[in-house]
Design an enzyme around this catalytic site. Structure first.
Site, mmCIF file in Angstrom:
data_model
loop_
_atom_site.group_PDB
_atom_site.id
_atom_site.type_symbol
_atom_site.label_atom_id
_atom_site.label_comp_id
_atom_site.label_asym_id
_atom_site.label_seq_id
_atom_site.Cartn_x
_atom_site.Cartn_y
_atom_site.Cartn_z
ATOM 1 N N GLU A 7 39.851 54.018 60.567
ATOM 2 C CA GLU A 7 40.681 54.138 61.762
ATOM 3 C C GLU A 7 40.557 52.818 62.528
ATOM 4 O O GLU A 7 39.495 52.486 63.045
ATOM 5 C CB GLU A 7 40.174 55.306 62.627
ATOM 6 C CG GLU A 7 40.915 55.460 63.938
ATOM 7 C CD GLU A 7 40.238 56.463 64.892
ATOM 8 O OE1 GLU A 7 39.321 57.202 64.453
ATOM 9 O OE2 GLU A 7 40.627 56.485 66.061
ATOM 10 N N ASP A 17 38.867 55.996 76.208
ATOM 11 C CA ASP A 17 37.703 55.299 75.669
ATOM 12 C C ASP A 17 36.569 55.136 76.668
ATOM 13 O O ASP A 17 36.790 54.860 77.837
ATOM 14 C CB ASP A 17 38.121 53.928 75.129
ATOM 15 C CG ASP A 17 38.898 54.066 73.831
ATOM 16 O OD1 ASP A 17 38.462 54.862 72.983
ATOM 17 O OD2 ASP A 17 39.931 53.417 73.688
#
Lengths: 424, 260
Positions: B49, B60
């Protein structure tokens, strides 16, 4: 009717571009809001808070001495600066805090730029006995130190955000991250008409009271609707609040003034609608400042509250359909208007609101002496004293102050020498 | 069956399940991020990924934010992402999917982005801030190109939304293990197990769990109920402190968790 738009989309703008983790919370909020909206008890509770706590209705003030500098147009201020906590932000905060309480949430999360929304949220949290965390860009905690102290005094935890440009944009990112992790007990109290649905429509509705009151007040004072309604636009909450009542009055022109910083043709500005293009930021599709690859560009403005590279989706829509006009105002123009209102009318506006005043000066010259311009004075300038003092060089420098002290003590010593017996 | 779905199925036939490894393109440099991704593939990672750095990454945590911010300040361009995919897929057979926030894709042009990714040998896109409700254009582009579209499912998602996520996704469904953002955690939430069970009810045959997984033990535990375990922050931290060698060692160590 333009007034009837309820989202999630305004034309092609709006929507929900957020992590799946937040969708359930947004659905829950949307349902609670729709239920509350139709509940007379909720409306009564909010109205009572506004009457006994916020200080609503806020007055309007005509400013003829200022207006002499604006082509002689009649200029009328809607005085949101007189609300408790010093700006329009409290209107939305009390509404959302009541909703959060209905949802059983005990913790409020907020982002803030200038600190006005953070102060208002900290205030509501204190009033309702909730805990409160406010994310604020590190740059803003420095230029709005007084508001940081206010929030902490009110019991809120203020977290300086050091990521990215360390301003409002990054504070929103951090607020959203907190909400993703703590959605069970926390409400994200968004402070502007941006973000994922239902925030743009809900925040607008909680600020509609500004325009609803002002429309009636202006008609009562002048016998007619104003020719133009003007407001500053960062995210756009005070502007949507005052615009909304006039959206379907075709003869009333709507003007939003964006922060052009050092000039909208320079690289240091926050003129999102003037210089940006549609994209996705903070959960909605709207105009935004971005580079060719879709990376957000950092904005710049002397006003922390307008220093934002995005804007609410309803404004993007109003721009594209031509219902509202959006124009840039530089730091210098805003600061000049701030000083002018202070000196001609004895009202010190927030730097944010000074952008609207600077716009009104230009617009008054265009529309001429027979025109009536309603300006949303969204906040007061107390929080901006440090910035203004530095900008206008109002506080004696350390050297000047030391020199003055020395002069005074020399004089005192000389006096004492000349009259030695006086003390006895 | 897509290459990604097949790689996950194969890992489930041969071992306890798949290990999916995340790294951002351009950290610490584009060249090193490519070497690190190849090292993942050579040390037991079944699907790569690759994250595209973005200015406002709301999903994030601090470790990945720091890495992607550095990549951006080093001048990361979307073309670097396509180039990285092309080079990695020319060196290893492991399928590569991108993880990208929506605005860069939208600005590039959804169809153009899909075509470039396909041409580079990419297998699909994970879209952390695009739910299927808003994805009409992307769904059409992925149908046309055969790229996998990987949507997220969260513990807070309603049953109805889980069905929608399963139906809209191809390759796998990204099950968010906990109510939070990326970053290593000492315990992977019990919510993950429940979520995967609910995804099975909703018809999923390829559900992978991500967020907070950092040890071989956690990989093993997750693979007792899920088809794959997605690991990110710990690889980023390894790359940051010990370079490509550290990524290789970390991947080798974590992949022992996939052995039955």
């Amino acid at each position: 009717m333009l007034k009837d738009e309820l989202g999630p989309y305004f034309g092609e703008f709006g929507g929900r571009f957020v992590p799946e983790s937040l969708i359930a919370a947004l659905d829950e909020l949307d349902a609670a809001y729709n239920e509350a909206k139709n509940d007379p008890e909720f409306a009564a509770e909010l109205a009572e808070l506004h009457a006994s706590y916020t200080g609503r209705p806020s007055i309007i003030t005509e400013i003829p001495r200022f207006a002499e500098h604006a082509g002689g147009a009649r200029i009328i201020l809607k005085r949101e600066d007189l609300n408790h906590t010093g700006s329009h932000k409290i209107n939305n905060v009390l509404g959302q805090a009541l909703l959060a309480r209905r949802l059983g949430k005990t913790r409020l999360i907020a982002e803030t730029g200038a600190g006005q929304h953070g102060v208002a949220t900290a205030t509501a949290a204190a009033l309702f006995g909730m805990s409160c965390v406010v994310y604020m860009g590190e740059v803003d905690t420095e230029r709005q130190a007084l508001n940081v102290a206010r929030m902490r005094l009110l019991g809120a935890e203020v977290i300086p955000v050091t990521a990215g440009s360390r301003t409002l944009k990054d504070a929103i990112n951090e607020g959203l991250r907190d909400w993703v992790a703590n959605v069970d007990d926390s409400h994200y109290l968004m402070g502007t008409v941006a973000g994922p649905h239902p925030f743009p429509v809900m925040v607008r509705d909680f600020h509609r009271v500004i325009g609803d009151e002002a429309r009636e007040q202006v008609v009562k004072l002048t016998g007619a609707l104003p020719d133009a309604v003007v407001a500053c636009v960062g995210g756009g909450s005070n502007a949507m609040g005052i615009f909304h009542a006039f959206l379907d009055d075709a003869d009333v022109a709507l003007y939003g003034y964006e922060a052009a910083g050092e000039g909208h043709l320079t690289e240091r500005h926050a003129a999102t609608l003037t210089r940006g293009r549609p994209g996705v930021l903070h959960g909605a599709r709207s105009y935004m400042l971005q580079d060719a690859e879709g990376q957000t560009i950092e904005s710049h403005s002397i006003s922390a509250g307008l220093d934002y590279p995005g804007v609410g989706p309803e404004h993007s829509w109003l721009k594209d359909i031509g219902r509202a006009n959006y124009e840039p105002i530089t730091d210098a123009e805003a600061m000049e208007a701030l000083r002018l209102l202070s000196r001609t009318e004895g009202i010190i506006p927030a730097i944010e609101s000074a952008h609207a005043l600077a716009g009104a000066i230009k617009l008054g010259k265009e529309l001429g002496p027979d025109s009536v311009i309603l300006v949303n004075l969204s906040g007061r300038g107390d929080k901006d004293m440090e910035t203004a003092a530095e900008y206008f060089d109002l506080i004696d420098s350390a050297e000047k102050a030391a020199a003055a002290d020395k002069k005074a003590s020399d004089k005192k010593a000389a006096d004492e020498q000349n009259a030695p017996g006086e003390k006895a | 069956m897509s290459a990604v779905e097949e790689a996950i199925a194969q890992a489930n036939r041969d071992r306890a399940g798949a290990l999916i490894g995340y790294l951002p393109v351009g950290f610490p440099t584009v060249a090193e991020s490519i070497e690190a991704a190849v090292a993942l593939a050579e040390n037991g990672v079944d699907v790569i990924e690759l994250g595209l750095p973005y200015s406002d990454p709301v999903m994030d945590g601090p470790a990945i934010q720091k890495a992607t911010q550095l990549a951006l300040s080093n001048g990361f361009r979307l073309q670097d992402g396509f180039d990285a995919v092309a080079e990695i897929t020319s060196r290893v057979s492991t399928p590569v999917v991108l993880m990208s926030y929506w605005n860069p894709i939208m600005q590039y042009g959804v169809d153009r982005f899909a075509d470039e990714l396909k041409a580079a040998g990419g297998a699909g896109i994970i879209t952390p801030d695009l739910v299927s409700d808003e994805a009409t254009e992307w769904i059409a582009a992925s149908e046309r190109t055969g790229l996998d579209r990987i949507f997220l499912a969260a513990p807070s998602s309603s049953d109805e939304r889980l069905v929608r996520a399963v139906e809209a996704s191809t390759g796998f469904v990204y099950a968010v293990s906990t109510m939070g953002i990326t970053g290593a955690r000492s315990d992977v939430d019990i919510a993950a197990k429940t979520l995967v069970a609910r995804l099975r009810e909703a018809g999923s045959t390829s559900a992978c769990v991500g967020l907070g997984i950092s040890t071989a033990e956690q990989v093993r535990e997750v693979l007792t109920y899920a088809d794959g375990a997605i690991v990110g922050s710990v690889f980023v931290s390894a790359l940051s402190s010990g370079g490509v060698d550290a990524v290789a060692k970390t991947a080798a160590s974590l992949s022992t968790g996939t052995l039955a």
